[in-house]
Write a protein that holds these residues in place. Structure first.
Motif, PDB file in Angstrom:
ATOM      1  N   VAL A 307      12.274 -28.769  71.082  1.00 47.30           N
ATOM      2  CA  VAL A 307      12.238 -29.449  72.015  1.00 47.30           C
ATOM      3  C   VAL A 307      12.024 -31.005  71.732  1.00 47.30           C
ATOM      4  CG1 VAL A 307      10.146 -30.361  73.507  1.00 47.30           C
ATOM      5  CG2 VAL A 307      10.336 -27.964  73.194  1.00 47.30           C
ATOM      6  N   VAL A 308      11.704 -31.240  70.406  1.00 42.41           N
ATOM      7  CA  VAL A 308      11.807 -32.796  69.926  1.00 42.41           C
ATOM      8  C   VAL A 308      13.464 -33.015  69.810  1.00 42.41           C
ATOM      9  CG1 VAL A 308      11.573 -34.257  67.868  1.00 42.41           C
ATOM     10  CG2 VAL A 308       9.863 -32.627  68.895  1.00 42.41           C
ATOM     11  N   LEU A 309      14.232 -32.097  69.280  1.00 41.61           N
ATOM     12  CA  LEU A 309      15.679 -32.358  69.080  1.00 41.61           C
ATOM     13  C   LEU A 309      16.341 -32.444  70.440  1.00 41.61           C
ATOM     14  CD1 LEU A 309      16.673 -30.220  66.241  1.00 41.61           C
ATOM     15  CD2 LEU A 309      16.242 -32.582  66.364  1.00 41.61           C
ATOM     16  N   ALA A 310      15.636 -31.956  71.682  1.00 44.96           N
ATOM     17  CA  ALA A 310      16.493 -31.751  73.054  1.00 44.96           C
ATOM     18  C   ALA A 310      16.170 -33.336  73.571  1.00 44.96           C
ATOM     19  CB  ALA A 310      15.578 -30.853  73.850  1.00 44.96           C
ATOM     20  N   VAL A 311      15.799 -34.163  73.171  1.00 44.69           N
ATOM     21  CA  VAL A 311      15.382 -35.460  73.824  1.00 44.69           C
ATOM     22  C   VAL A 311      16.947 -36.183  73.839  1.00 44.69           C
ATOM     23  CG1 VAL A 311      14.438 -37.841  73.743  1.00 44.69           C
ATOM     24  CG2 VAL A 311      13.055 -35.672  73.426  1.00 44.69           C
TER      25      VAL A 311
END
Length: 480
Positions: A307-311
């Motif tokens: 989720v963090v890397l999806a930004v």
């Protein structure tokens, strides 16, 4: 914890684990066969020189502390062994940590290779394979049900591949927007396959329909991956059919095959059994267990990282200045993907020739590469999902990329030396291992022959000289 275990996706896990492992196997075979002549101590772009220049900017790699050609070969064999074990399903027979460790090993070994691979490993599908391998580590073993969070992470990866490719096309080249891109693509793509000539000669209205269908599959269908079944499976099926069409029409290493494998993350067992009833008894035996607490926590951490890397890739998809095949960290996770944001209208090829004439006036003979166009009567092969890295480099060289010329100068020197490792990268050495007196490189304009020209001559291509890339060189006139 019914929300955690996806008991209806045993077939999806089977295909994901074994499919990704099979592609890692192919990638490590390519390392074994190509890395040393391209990037070894005496290669075209030696890794020791690169590490001395790049330092920590190279990213995580085992070779930072020590590099040797033997170490690369050992790395390749270790990757082949681990990949083969996963393909036949040995680690999957144990607890979840066994395939986790095996995939983690493959990921770290291949990351070490990619981060020192320079232009020969500067392709989006390298990051795609790394990211897929990282996610596959969390699919578990036969003792537990496939984690739903991991399957969703795979779908997000597939969404970025497909939707990113669709958006970069619409933003990048008018030929995609006016539906004329396939008037040129099959002829000018980097590595045409054995059927590309026939695809090129399909009627132009059919080409326009192909482009329109491509836009629908890449720009609309990806959103359906996150909808309930059977809609998600239908969306995956449409993507698989589109990718198989691309497999038949060209050679794009493992990009299309890996996309097909990723699409199975959205295929439910019930939908697959409805299509192939014979699979019913096999899929009924899947585990419904959630797994131990440590496993649930570990998968949850992976999901949080995703989720963090999806930004950044999500912002990139919405940006008018969308980047294509961008890595936002040195671990090649959470990247942006896409292909063919622009279409080349003309095909130029670099043809390398040598002669044994001491005066360099006559007797010029062509070096034939394994995959790229060369002699006009040579029917090209289907080489994908294997990746011919030198051949791809020659395509970029013909586009005029200045960054490629340094390795090409070294290639000419290796041909003058008749270096056996370099010659093994080629399909034909006209001098059969002997040193030529001179080599040169000329640029030719290539186009597909027409049906009439092909029937009359048997030639797949028509080519004319455009100019010189490298004037005739002798061994004493080259330098590294």
């Amino acid at each position: 914890m019914e929300w955690f275990a996806a008991g209806n996706y045993d077939a999806a896990r089977f295909v994901l684990q074994r499919g990704i492992a099979a592609l890692y196997l192919i990638a490590f075979v390519a390392v074994l066969r190509q890395f040393v002549p391209l990037l070894g101590s005496y290669g075209l772009l030696p890794v020791p020189d690169f590490l001395e220049r790049a330092g920590s900017r190279a990213g995580p790699t085992l070779f930072r502390w020590r590099y040797s050609d033997r170490m690369v070969v050992a790395t390749a064999w270790a990757g082949i062994a681990g990949s083969f074990a996963l393909v036949v399903g040995l680690p999957q027979q144990g607890p979840p940590w066994v395939p986790l460790v095996t995939f983690a090993l493959l990921y770290l070994l291949y990351l070490s290779v990619v981060n020192v691979g320079q232009v020969f490993y500067g392709f989006g599908w390298e990051s795609l394979l790394l990211e897929a391998g990282f996610l596959a580590a969390f699919l578990g073993s036969n003792d537990v049900a496939p984690p739903l969070l991991v399957l969703l992470a795979f779908r997000w990866l597939l969404f970025r591949v497909e939707f990113g490719a669709g958006m970069i096309k619409m933003r990048g080249d008018r030929a995609w927007r006016d539906l004329t891109a396939l008037y040129y693509h099959h002829e000018t793509q980097p590595m045409p396959g054995p059927l590309s000539w026939f695809f090129h000669h399909l009627p132009r209205p059919f080409h326009r329909a192909e482009v329109a269908a491509n836009h629908a599959v890449q720009l609309v269908v990806p959103f359906a991956l996150f909808l309930p079944q059977p809609i998600a499976s239908i969306a995956a099926g449409l993507m698989i059919l589109t990718q198989l069409w691309l497999v038949a029409s060209g050679n794009f290493a493992w990009l299309n095959w890996l996309t097909i494998v990723l699409a199975f993350s959205a295929v439910g067992d019930d939908q697959l059994v409805a299509l192939v009833p014979a699979l019913g008894p096999v899929l009924d035996d899947g585990s419904q267990a959630t797994g131990d607490l440590w496993w649930v926590i570990l998968v949850g951490v992976m999901a949080a990282v995703t989720v963090v890397l999806a930004v950044r890739p999500a912002l990139n998809l919405m940006s008018a200045n969308q980047a294509m095949n961008a890595s936002y960290n040195r671990w090649h996770l959470g990247g942006a993907y896409g292909a063919f944001g622009s279409i080349t209208r003309r095909r130029e090829e670099v043809v390398v020739e040598g002669t044994s004439d001491p005066d360099g006036r006559t007797g010029w003979q062509e070096y034939v590469f394994r995959g790229k166009p060369g002699p006009v009567d040579r029917w090209l092969r289907q080489v994908a999902p294997y990746h011919l890295r030198l051949d791809w480099g020659m395509w970029f060289l013909a586009l005029g990329s200045g960054a490629q010329h340094r390795w090409f100068t070294v290639l000419l020197r290796r041909l003058l030396e008749a270096d056996p490792r370099t010659l093994r990268l080629l399909a034909l050495d006209p001098f059969e291992g002997r040193r030529p007196c001179w080599v040169r490189a000329r640029v030719f304009r290539y186009r597909y022959s027409t049906w009439h020209e092909w029937r009359a001559s048997g030639h797949w291509w028509v080519r004319t000289v455009s100019g010189d890339l490298a004037a005739p060189l002798t061994l004493t006139a080259t330098g590294e």
